[in-house]
Design an enzyme around this catalytic site. Structure first.
Site, PDB file in Angstrom:
ATOM      1  N   VAL A   1       0.862  -1.175   0.000  1.00  0.00           N
ATOM      2  CA  VAL A   1       0.000   0.000   0.000  1.00  0.00           C
ATOM      3  C   VAL A   1       0.900   1.226   0.000  1.00  0.00           C
ATOM      4  CG1 VAL A   1      -2.077  -0.993   1.033  1.00  0.00           C
ATOM      5  CG2 VAL A   1      -0.267  -0.126   2.510  1.00  0.00           C
ATOM      6  N   SER A   2       0.401   2.312  -0.592  1.00  0.00           N
ATOM      7  CA  SER A   2       1.223   3.510  -0.771  1.00  0.00           C
ATOM      8  C   SER A   2       1.323   4.375   0.466  1.00  0.00           C
ATOM      9  CB  SER A   2       0.666   4.347  -1.928  1.00  0.00           C
ATOM     10  OG  SER A   2       0.698   3.596  -3.109  1.00  0.00           O
ATOM     11  N   THR A   3       0.311   4.347   1.319  1.00  0.00           N
ATOM     12  CA  THR A   3       0.340   5.207   2.510  1.00  0.00           C
ATOM     13  C   THR A   3       0.134   4.368   3.764  1.00  0.00           C
ATOM     14  OG1 THR A   3      -2.032   5.650   2.421  1.00  0.00           O
ATOM     15  CG2 THR A   3      -0.586   7.169   1.220  1.00  0.00           C
TER      16      THR A   3
ATOM     17  N   GLN B   1      -3.443   3.118   4.944  1.00  0.00           N
ATOM     18  CA  GLN B   1      -4.093   2.074   4.163  1.00  0.00           C
ATOM     19  C   GLN B   1      -3.775   0.704   4.755  1.00  0.00           C
ATOM     20  OE1 GLN B   1      -2.282   3.226   0.405  1.00  0.00           O
ATOM     21  NE2 GLN B   1      -4.310   3.692  -0.414  1.00  0.00           N
TER      22      GLN B   1
END
Length: 193
Positions: free
Chosen positions: A10-12, A15
């Protein structure tokens, strides 16, 4: 013995990879062979857990991901990556690609992967284009672009300037406002311009 090596990302930080992990485990990946990057962009070249997942791959093993965008953003990078796996004797399996599994070790799977990689990049490029267009339209209309709201109002800065002009130390005024002296000076100059 061949293994399934799972990768989730996940990018952040806020999340969650819970859904990806559940799908990978359901596909037969063992918990010990599951690598998860939390808060790491797909645009980054180096992703710590992704690199470890690749190091764990041996001849005959298969890297399993849930969706194509977990690999990266560029069609060429994805195709090069799939080829590098083939060169190593490893496979790639994408669980949710076009409603079913795609295994790049087969000719049909390789073709589908190529098409879907191109479509994934196109989707990313269109989304980026829409965002840039929206930002430029909002900027032209003089609308707020978002960002972090200022905690200290211009009125509070003006009051602090008057205190400093009256003899109070600038460092104390800045501390009272909860900001650094440099920020206080910068905001003061912006108000006088």
């Amino acid at each position: 013995m061949t293994k399934l090596i799972g990768y989730a990302r996940v990018s952040t930080r806020p999340q969650s990879t819970d859904r990806q992990e559940a799908d990978l485990l359901a596909a037969g990946v063992r918990r010990d062979d599951l690598y998860v990057d939390q808060g790491v962009s797909g645009a980054r070249v180096s992703r710590p857990k992704f690199d470890r997942a690749l190091d764990a791959l041996e001849v005959g093993d298969t890297l399993v991901i849930t969706t194509l965008d977990r690999l990266g953003r560029s069609t060429q990078n994805m195709l090069d990556f799939a080829q590098s796996l083939r060169d190593r004797g490893a496979g790639l399996r994408v669980l949710n690609l076009g409603g079913g599994n795609v295994d790049t070790s087969t000719p049909m799977g390789s073709m589908l992967f190529t098409i879907m990689a191109a479509l994934a990049q196109m989707e990313h490029d269109i989304k980026r284009e829409r965002i840039l267009d929206s930002v430029s339209k909002r900027r032209a209309a003089g609308k707020n672009l978002g960002g972090r709201p200022q905690r200290v109002t211009d009125s509070q800065i003006r009051s602090a300037i008057h205190l400093v002009e009256g003899g109070d130390p600038a460092a104390q005024a800045a501390r009272d406002l909860g900001m650094s002296r440099a920020t206080f000076y910068r905001r003061s100059r912006a108000l006088s311009d």
